[in-house]
Scaffold this motif. Structure first.
Motif, PDB file in Angstrom:
ATOM      1  N   TRP A  75      74.249  -5.751 -42.377  1.00 22.23           N
ATOM      2  CA  TRP A  75      73.661  -4.525 -43.079  1.00 22.23           C
ATOM      3  C   TRP A  75      73.294  -3.214 -41.825  1.00 22.23           C
ATOM      4  O   TRP A  75      72.754  -2.479 -42.777  1.00 22.23           O
ATOM      5  N   GLY A  76      73.537  -3.119 -40.988  1.00 23.95           N
ATOM      6  CA  GLY A  76      73.442  -2.249 -39.990  1.00 23.95           C
ATOM      7  C   GLY A  76      73.623  -0.758 -40.437  1.00 23.95           C
ATOM      8  O   GLY A  76      73.067   0.092 -40.345  1.00 23.95           O
ATOM      9  N   ALA A  77      75.084  -0.670 -41.139  1.00 25.38           N
ATOM     10  CA  ALA A  77      75.595   0.406 -41.468  1.00 25.38           C
ATOM     11  C   ALA A  77      74.680   1.125 -42.691  1.00 25.38           C
ATOM     12  O   ALA A  77      74.563   2.235 -42.800  1.00 25.38           O
ATOM     13  N   LEU A  78      74.498   0.063 -43.670  1.00 23.36           N
ATOM     14  CA  LEU A  78      73.749   0.564 -44.908  1.00 23.36           C
ATOM     15  C   LEU A  78      72.398   0.961 -44.488  1.00 23.36           C
ATOM     16  O   LEU A  78      71.782   2.019 -45.130  1.00 23.36           O
ATOM     17  N   TYR A  79      71.830   0.330 -43.423  1.00 23.96           N
ATOM     18  CA  TYR A  79      70.315   0.561 -42.984  1.00 23.96           C
ATOM     19  C   TYR A  79      70.593   2.235 -42.112  1.00 23.96           C
ATOM     20  O   TYR A  79      69.568   2.931 -42.876  1.00 23.96           O
ATOM     21  N   LEU A  80      71.402   2.468 -41.498  1.00 26.60           N
ATOM     22  CA  LEU A  80      71.363   3.646 -40.877  1.00 26.60           C
ATOM     23  C   LEU A  80      71.590   4.858 -42.004  1.00 26.60           C
ATOM     24  O   LEU A  80      70.956   5.780 -42.051  1.00 26.60           O
ATOM     25  N   ARG A  81      72.485   4.395 -42.987  1.00 29.02           N
ATOM     26  CA  ARG A  81      72.852   5.616 -43.965  1.00 29.02           C
ATOM     27  C   ARG A  81      71.794   5.648 -44.987  1.00 29.02           C
ATOM     28  O   ARG A  81      71.828   6.704 -45.737  1.00 29.02           O
ATOM     29  N   SER A  82      70.675   4.837 -44.985  1.00 29.70           N
ATOM     30  CA  SER A  82      69.731   4.916 -45.880  1.00 29.70           C
ATOM     31  C   SER A  82      68.517   5.844 -45.188  1.00 29.70           C
ATOM     32  O   SER A  82      67.717   6.533 -46.052  1.00 29.70           O
ATOM     33  N   LEU A  83      68.689   6.210 -43.938  1.00 27.75           N
ATOM     34  CA  LEU A  83      67.662   7.285 -43.333  1.00 27.75           C
ATOM     35  C   LEU A  83      68.174   8.588 -43.594  1.00 27.75           C
ATOM     36  O   LEU A  83      69.398   8.904 -43.985  1.00 27.75           O
ATOM     37  N   ALA A  84      67.211   9.509 -43.398  1.00 21.71           N
ATOM     38  CA  ALA A  84      67.654  11.092 -43.802  1.00 21.71           C
ATOM     39  C   ALA A  84      68.528  11.551 -42.874  1.00 21.71           C
ATOM     40  O   ALA A  84      68.281  11.437 -41.787  1.00 21.71           O
ATOM     41  N   GLU A  85      69.386  12.467 -43.284  1.00 22.68           N
ATOM     42  CA  GLU A  85      70.158  13.344 -42.298  1.00 22.68           C
ATOM     43  C   GLU A  85      69.416  14.759 -42.676  1.00 22.68           C
ATOM     44  O   GLU A  85      68.714  14.954 -43.625  1.00 22.68           O
ATOM     45  N   PRO A  86      69.783  15.724 -41.541  1.00 21.77           N
ATOM     46  CA  PRO A  86      69.416  17.011 -41.691  1.00 21.77           C
ATOM     47  C   PRO A  86      69.710  17.610 -42.911  1.00 21.77           C
ATOM     48  O   PRO A  86      70.979  17.364 -43.334  1.00 21.77           O
ATOM     49  N   GLY A  87      68.960  18.093 -43.586  1.00 19.09           N
ATOM     50  CA  GLY A  87      69.265  19.077 -45.021  1.00 19.09           C
ATOM     51  C   GLY A  87      69.068  18.083 -46.166  1.00 19.09           C
ATOM     52  O   GLY A  87      69.415  18.489 -47.292  1.00 19.09           O
ATOM     53  N   GLU A  88      68.596  17.082 -46.113  1.00 18.49           N
ATOM     54  CA  GLU A  88      68.210  16.028 -47.283  1.00 18.49           C
ATOM     55  C   GLU A  88      66.771  15.424 -46.926  1.00 18.49           C
ATOM     56  O   GLU A  88      66.339  15.185 -45.675  1.00 18.49           O
ATOM     57  N   GLY A  89      66.425  14.760 -47.953  1.00 25.48           N
ATOM     58  CA  GLY A  89      65.123  14.057 -47.803  1.00 25.48           C
ATOM     59  C   GLY A  89      64.064  14.663 -47.189  1.00 25.48           C
ATOM     60  O   GLY A  89      63.697  15.713 -47.151  1.00 25.48           O
ATOM     61  N   THR A  90      63.370  13.755 -46.247  1.00 19.67           N
ATOM     62  CA  THR A  90      62.361  14.351 -45.371  1.00 19.67           C
ATOM     63  C   THR A  90      62.621  15.241 -44.127  1.00 19.67           C
ATOM     64  O   THR A  90      61.966  15.800 -43.424  1.00 19.67           O
ATOM     65  N   LEU A  91      64.175  15.319 -44.059  1.00 14.05           N
ATOM     66  CA  LEU A  91      64.638  16.317 -43.061  1.00 14.05           C
ATOM     67  C   LEU A  91      65.475  17.341 -43.668  1.00 14.05           C
ATOM     68  O   LEU A  91      66.151  18.098 -42.954  1.00 14.05           O
ATOM     69  N   SER A  92      64.881  17.838 -44.686  1.00 13.27           N
ATOM     70  CA  SER A  92      65.436  18.995 -45.618  1.00 13.27           C
ATOM     71  C   SER A  92      65.487  20.227 -44.853  1.00 13.27           C
ATOM     72  O   SER A  92      66.530  20.996 -45.051  1.00 13.27           O
ATOM     73  N   ARG A  93      64.569  20.310 -44.231  1.00 12.50           N
ATOM     74  CA  ARG A  93      64.494  21.747 -43.386  1.00 12.50           C
ATOM     75  C   ARG A  93      64.255  21.528 -41.775  1.00 12.50           C
ATOM     76  O   ARG A  93      63.706  22.228 -41.092  1.00 12.50           O
ATOM     77  N   ARG A  94      64.907  20.455 -41.387  1.00 16.95           N
ATOM     78  CA  ARG A  94      65.067  20.121 -39.885  1.00 16.95           C
ATOM     79  C   ARG A  94      66.243  19.987 -39.259  1.00 16.95           C
ATOM     80  O   ARG A  94      67.119  19.245 -40.114  1.00 16.95           O
ATOM     81  N   LEU A  95      66.472  20.423 -38.276  1.00 16.21           N
ATOM     82  CA  LEU A  95      67.751  19.923 -37.291  1.00 16.21           C
ATOM     83  C   LEU A  95      68.990  20.057 -37.891  1.00 16.21           C
ATOM     84  O   LEU A  95      69.984  19.187 -37.904  1.00 16.21           O
ATOM     85  N   ASP A  96      69.143  21.223 -38.573  1.00 14.91           N
ATOM     86  CA  ASP A  96      70.491  21.350 -39.434  1.00 14.91           C
ATOM     87  C   ASP A  96      71.801  21.412 -38.378  1.00 14.91           C
ATOM     88  O   ASP A  96      72.943  20.922 -38.948  1.00 14.91           O
ATOM     89  N   SER A  97      71.526  21.832 -36.950  1.00 11.07           N
ATOM     90  CA  SER A  97      72.688  21.647 -36.410  1.00 11.07           C
ATOM     91  C   SER A  97      73.344  20.359 -36.129  1.00 11.07           C
ATOM     92  O   SER A  97      74.451  19.826 -35.487  1.00 11.07           O
ATOM     93  N   LEU A  98      72.368  19.210 -36.409  1.00  5.89           N
ATOM     94  CA  LEU A  98      72.764  17.868 -35.940  1.00  5.89           C
ATOM     95  C   LEU A  98      73.117  17.106 -37.273  1.00  5.89           C
ATOM     96  O   LEU A  98      73.270  15.769 -37.271  1.00  5.89           O
ATOM     97  N   LYS A  99      73.654  17.825 -38.375  1.00  8.69           N
ATOM     98  CA  LYS A  99      73.780  16.895 -39.582  1.00  8.69           C
ATOM     99  C   LYS A  99      75.135  16.370 -39.487  1.00  8.69           C
ATOM    100  O   LYS A  99      76.131  16.943 -38.780  1.00  8.69           O
ATOM    101  N   GLY A 100      75.223  14.931 -39.944  1.00 12.78           N
ATOM    102  CA  GLY A 100      76.257  14.318 -39.757  1.00 12.78           C
ATOM    103  C   GLY A 100      76.242  13.477 -38.602  1.00 12.78           C
ATOM    104  O   GLY A 100      77.114  12.413 -38.228  1.00 12.78           O
ATOM    105  N   HIS A 101      75.305  13.615 -37.600  1.00  9.98           N
ATOM    106  CA  HIS A 101      75.172  13.072 -36.287  1.00  9.98           C
ATOM    107  C   HIS A 101      73.516  12.410 -36.211  1.00  9.98           C
ATOM    108  O   HIS A 101      73.587  11.628 -35.160  1.00  9.98           O
TER     109      HIS A 101
END
Length: 503
Positions: free
Chosen positions: A417-443
């Motif tokens: 279930w590790g990939a599902l767990y990772l994908r459940s976390l916020a990426e830059p630009g969404e959720g609780t990272l909506s205004r943080r670390l835009d240059s790392l989106k997707g990473h």
């Protein structure tokens, strides 16, 4: 007399030169040095991170940082990595990992509507409708295009399909899958009406909140207009808020609820030309709230309910043979995990924890759930003292070190279930990272956390060299502005992205 020169025939000269070239080959060129890896090697990374961990915003604070290269399992950096600190919503990393491991991504939360009694020929149910909750967090508009009562309308349709036109009895609500301790003793006692302190019940509806909207009256001096979604008689709105003619400035509106009541008092002032004020307010007794709104939905569909909504209180019980199931609605754990992590939703995490207690510890309580989670952490290889008390991290008694969270993240990465767990976390630009670390989106895939005096950021980061890292940055007792602390955490993430993987 000079000696005459000896002339060599041209063909012989060519042969001599060719022979000489075969006899004395040119020295081979030295191999080109390997290209210098781009980015920071391990030593350079550690040096840069040491500087960032001593940033002005973090001085005089307690800071715990740990980083692991998941391709090798080796620690890359550790600064006070074993210091237990308040982790706030990073507690959800623990709760959701335990739920995925022990319950499984496809575990179903189930809510059942049954008829207790005989349906007479005239369509009257000679008895009660029974609602049985088992911890489903999704009975809201979140997965139904924002329609708050969508699931309850499905229930009403099932009642009608069973030939029931009216209910002689009432609606019995059963929340006994969990205990009746709705509020955790470690939560701030003065924040019970805030959405993030919603009461925890096995029968939950609309995040156990109403969405309150306050609009100005038609003219200055008029009483403001207040409404709730869902519109329901379960809450009593008392409005003393007045409309003012002020053109500038913010509204001064206060919405309050006393503990143990469902009376909402709206006071203060709202500008005639101002925007409406909107906010989530918790309710008291979630199961009764669910049953009341269900009764109102039935009435709106033309199905009259004659009796009251009441709790099934132990030692009372209803024999399975006495209840005929009309409909069971379900939702999946993996969807709840995403809401809990990406949106940092406290109630979802608490419902998962009590479900773990019920399913794996025999009791739907915080204590039983915490015992189950602690055993999971030991089995996952998390070392050191563990202080885990609630699912969301709202209690200040939860403590983990950065190294422990990285150990957990490393373990999760190797699970099915590790990939599902990772994908459940916020990426830059969404959720609780909506205004943080835009240059790392997707990473970057990370969980934020904040309660007074504590800020956390932990998760996974893929470097520019395609190395996957697990990291945790915990900060307690800071004196700088929260924005400055978050900037310092973000700077560490940006530097991690430069790691090349070289020694």
């Amino acid at each position: 007399m000079p000696t005459p020169s000896r002339r060599v025939p041209i063909p012989l000269l060519v042969l001599i030169l060719a022979t000489a070239s075969l006899a004395a080959p040119a020295a081979p060129k030295a191999p080109a040095p390997p290209p210098k890896p781009k980015g920071l090697d391990r030593a350079q990374l550690a040096e840069e991170l040491r500087k960032l961990a001593d940033a002005p915003a973090l001085r005089r604070a307690r800071v715990s940082v740990a980083v692991m290269d998941l391709s090798t399992g080796e620690g890359l950096f550790d600064s006070n990595g074993d210091q237990p600190l308040i982790v706030a919503s990073n507690n959800k990393l623990v709760t959701t990992a335990a739920a995925l491991e022990l319950l499984g991504p496809d575990f179903e939360f189930r809510t059942t509507v049954s008829a207790c009694g005989k349906v007479l020929t005239n369509g009257v149910l000679d008895g009660d409708l029974l609602l049985v909750g088992r911890g489903d967090p999704s009975l809201s508009g979140r997965f139904h295009q924002g329609k708050t009562t969508a699931v309850l309308e499905e229930w009403a349709a099932a009642v009608a399909q069973a030939g029931i036109k009216s209910v002689r009895g009432g609606i019995v609500v059963d929340e006994t899958y969990f205990d009746r301790q709705h509020l955790h003793p470690g939560w701030p006692p003065n924040q019970f009406q805030a959405w993030y302190s919603a009461p925890v019940s096995a029968l939950t509806f609309n995040d156990n909140c109403v969405f309150v909207t306050v609009r100005p009256g038609a003219r200055p001096g008029d009483t403001a207009i207040a409404s709730t979604d869902p519109p329901t008689s379960y809450v009593d709105l008392v409005t003393t808020c007045r409309t003012t003619k002020a053109r500038l400035g913010g509204n001064q509106v206060l919405v309050s609820r006393r503990k143990g009541e469902n009376r909402l008092t709206i006071s203060g002032e709202i500008r005639a030309q101002g925007a409406p004020l909107q906010m989530w307010i918790t309710i008291h007794e979630p199961a009764l709230y669910t049953g009341t709104v269900f009764a109102e939905v039935l009435e709106a569909k033309g199905i009259r309910v004659g009796g009251p909504v009441r709790l099934l209180a132990p030692p009372q019980r209803i024999e399975p043979a006495a209840a005929r199931e009309l409909i069971t609605t379900t939702s999946l754990l993996k969807d709840a995990v995403t809401v809990a992590n990406r949106n940092s939703h406290n109630l979802y995490a608490e419902l998962m924890l009590k479900t773990l207690g019920r399913e794996k510890g025999g009791q739907g309580t915080w204590v039983a759930g915490a015992g189950v989670v602690e055993k999971f952490l030991r089995d996952a290889g998390v070392t050191g003292a563990i202080s885990y008390f609630d699912g969301s991290g709202l209690a200040r008694t939860n403590r983990f070190s950065a190294r422990q969270l990285v150990q957990l993240l490393g373990y999760a990465n190797g699970r099915r279930w590790g990939a599902l767990y990772l994908r459940s976390l916020a990426e830059p630009g969404e959720g609780t990272l909506s205004r943080r670390l835009d240059s790392l989106k997707g990473h970057l895939f990370a969980k934020t956390g904040y309660i007074a005096g504590a800020s956390a950021l932990s998760g996974y980061l893929e470097t520019r060299a395609k190395r996957l890292l697990a990291f945790s940055i915990l900060v307690n007792d800071f004196r700088s502005a929260l924005a400055d602390v978050r900037d310092a955490q973000d700077a560490i993430c940006l530097k991690l992205a430069e790691y090349s993987g070289a020694e």
